[in-house]
Write a protein that holds these residues in place. Structure first.
Motif, PDB file in Angstrom:
ATOM      1  N   VAL A  82      70.446 -64.802 -11.033  1.00 26.15           N
ATOM      2  CA  VAL A  82      71.735 -63.726 -11.990  1.00 26.15           C
ATOM      3  C   VAL A  82      72.457 -64.961 -11.692  1.00 26.15           C
ATOM      4  O   VAL A  82      73.045 -64.857 -13.103  1.00 26.15           O
ATOM      5  N   ALA A  83      73.262 -65.219 -10.842  1.00 27.52           N
ATOM      6  CA  ALA A  83      74.210 -65.835 -10.692  1.00 27.52           C
ATOM      7  C   ALA A  83      74.221 -67.339 -11.343  1.00 27.52           C
ATOM      8  O   ALA A  83      74.526 -67.827 -12.494  1.00 27.52           O
ATOM      9  N   TRP A 131      72.355 -68.233 -13.868  1.00 29.83           N
ATOM     10  CA  TRP A 131      71.687 -67.776 -15.155  1.00 29.83           C
ATOM     11  C   TRP A 131      73.045 -67.883 -15.808  1.00 29.83           C
ATOM     12  O   TRP A 131      72.854 -68.150 -17.225  1.00 29.83           O
ATOM     13  N   LYS A 132      73.783 -66.431 -15.320  1.00 26.43           N
ATOM     14  CA  LYS A 132      75.330 -66.336 -15.789  1.00 26.43           C
ATOM     15  C   LYS A 132      76.179 -67.633 -15.965  1.00 26.43           C
ATOM     16  O   LYS A 132      76.804 -67.580 -16.677  1.00 26.43           O
ATOM     17  N   THR A 155      75.860 -70.558 -17.407  1.00 31.76           N
ATOM     18  CA  THR A 155      75.298 -71.250 -17.923  1.00 31.76           C
ATOM     19  C   THR A 155      75.634 -70.409 -18.885  1.00 31.76           C
ATOM     20  O   THR A 155      75.906 -71.440 -20.101  1.00 31.76           O
ATOM     21  N   GLY A 156      76.040 -69.579 -19.458  1.00 30.60           N
ATOM     22  CA  GLY A 156      76.437 -69.027 -20.933  1.00 30.60           C
ATOM     23  C   GLY A 156      75.485 -68.782 -21.708  1.00 30.60           C
ATOM     24  O   GLY A 156      75.440 -68.059 -22.908  1.00 30.60           O
ATOM     25  N   LEU A 168      71.667 -63.582 -21.225  1.00 26.72           N
ATOM     26  CA  LEU A 168      70.447 -63.300 -20.633  1.00 26.72           C
ATOM     27  C   LEU A 168      69.770 -62.532 -21.608  1.00 26.72           C
ATOM     28  O   LEU A 168      69.051 -61.561 -23.019  1.00 26.72           O
ATOM     29  N   THR A 208      65.166 -72.184 -12.448  1.00 30.03           N
ATOM     30  CA  THR A 208      66.234 -70.780 -13.081  1.00 30.03           C
ATOM     31  C   THR A 208      65.041 -68.801 -12.798  1.00 30.03           C
ATOM     32  O   THR A 208      66.019 -68.188 -12.594  1.00 30.03           O
TER      33      THR A 208
END
Length: 427
Positions: free
Chosen positions: A157-158, A160-161, A163-164, A167, A268
């Motif tokens: 989660v961290a 992936w988020k 990177t912008g 989701l 990821t």
């Protein structure tokens, strides 16, 4: 339910069929001096599942004072081997836990009891008919799903988020997934996920999203070499781009989460089944979340609810009624479900599932919430795969390895696989 599909099986359908012909293949189960009926119940798992299982069995024995249950368990690999030896020798336990790939083999080998003979004891009304049918061979029910799971894309989660990159969301397609993998790789400098080309599981999801299947109802291949070549061309191209894991990382894939790129901090995301994805909790510091599998271009879902495992009874048990009572209790009793939690997947009994959902915690709740998010959107699962599928999983991975290292083209490897698969399924 093993994480990714496991490989190898030590008993063939022919060896199992011999059990029915062995002289002295007596019934399983016996009575002790005090007059109690003794049932042997075996399964695979870990110490936590063992503790919970023993608690559930104690509840059963309390409600059935005339029955004593002897339990035994081991890890999945050892369990498969031991059960195969017992079955071949005519000494199958009265009640046994079964994997999807054992149903066809053991049913045709006359190891499993026709559960239609105990239908007055074994309640199945509150199990989804499509899910229940996975325990059938032909028109005969040989095993009852004990829990259900489904495929998922698990992600950090961290990471992936950070990177912008948007989701993952319900209804995304394989093309959307590929774009996300490319974007993640560009942002992080490492693969966005594991190359799914090595896994028959995820090829099946891809096929079903196109309205196709792995096998026909009579156990033959339901796809062509061109279908497989298109899949491998798609996945291999992503690997060459660096969007998914390279060949060198794929050789380390062995079914454990620890040896996946995500588990080693080199990607990821990963594809897996929902329950085994719990293994990532201790490995991924950024926390994990579960997302639906990619669908076909028209939105057709490829994933399905798969029985995490089954319960079956020995064809030669001396106590079919009592064996059915134990199976019924483990599947349909609310107190048993409360004790077992999600250790065998989410309960298949619909009422029990609703009653226990609110009590689940930690990753059990994560799985329950994930399954609820795709409830009503998935198609019926396929029937249990034919006996030869066990060895074909190894063949599938081996042939894709040739593609991964550019030793064979996707089309050549696909043709080789089809040839071997047809021979295996005829044997």
């Amino acid at each position: 339910m093993p994480g990714h599909r496991t490989t190898g099986f030590c008993a063939t359908a022919l060896a199992l069929a011999l059990c029915a012909l062995l002289a002295g293949c007596g019934g399983s189960g016996e009575s002790v001096a005090g007059g109690k009926i003794v049932l042997r119940y075996t399964w695979w798992g870990n110490p936590d599942r063992a503790e919970r299982t023993d608690q559930a069995v104690a509840l059963f024995e309390k409600e059935h004072p005339n029955i004593q249950v002897q339990t035994s368990f081991s890890d999945f690999g050892s369990y498969k081997q031991k059960l195969a030896v017992q079955a071949t020798g005519g000494d199958a336990p009265d009640v046994m836990q079964l994997d999807y790939r054992q149903i066809d083999q053991y049913a045709l080998g006359h190891v499993l009891l026709d559960l239609g003979k105990v239908k007055d004891v074994l309640r199945t009304d509150e199990i989804d008919k499509g899910l229940l049918a996975t325990g059938k061979v032909g028109d005969t029910l040989y095993a009852i799903p004990q829990g259900r799971g489904t495929e998922t894309m698990v992600y950090d989660v961290a990471a992936w988020k950070a990177t912008g990159v948007p989701l993952p969301s319900k209804g995304w397609t394989w093309s959307d997934w590929a774009d996300s993998m490319r974007a993640l790789a560009k942002k992080t400098g490492q693969p966005g996920g594991t190359d799914p080309g090595w896994s028959e599981d995820f090829f099946e999801v891809w096929l079903r999203g196109q309205g196709k299947a792995l096998y026909t109802k009579d156990g033959n291949l339901a796809f062509t070499a061109d279908d497989l070549a298109r899949y491998w061309t798609f996945t291999h191209a992503l690997s060459k781009e660096g969007a998914v894991s390279p060949a060198e990382q794929n050789t380390q894939l062995d079914g454990s989460v620890e040896n996946t790129p995500l588990g080693r901090g080199k990607a990821t995301s990963d594809f897996n089944w929902d329950a085994p994805a719990s293994g990532y909790v201790a490995l991924v510091k950024g926390g994990i979340a579960l997302a639906p599998m990619p669908s076909g271009t028209d939105g057709t879902p490829g994933q399905y609810y798969k029985p995490s495992m089954f319960l079956g009874a020995a064809a030669r048990t001396g106590h079919p009624k009592e064996a059915a009572e134990l199976i019924d209790f483990l599947i349909n009793d609310e107190q048993a479900a409360k004790v077992l939690g999600a250790t065998r997947g989410i309960p298949v009994n619909e009422t029990v599932r609703e009653q226990t959902a609110g009590r689940l915690t930690d990753f059990g709740k994560t799985i329950s919430d994930y399954q609820a998010s795709v409830e009503g959107t998935l198609k019926d699962p396929p029937q249990a795969p034919p006996t030869g599928d066990n060895s074909l999983q190894t063949t599938f991975q081996r042939d894709y390895e040739q593609v991964s290292f550019d030793l064979m083209s996707p089309h050549a490897a696909a043709k080789d696989y089809i040839t071997e698969a047809k021979a295996e399924l005829r044997s």
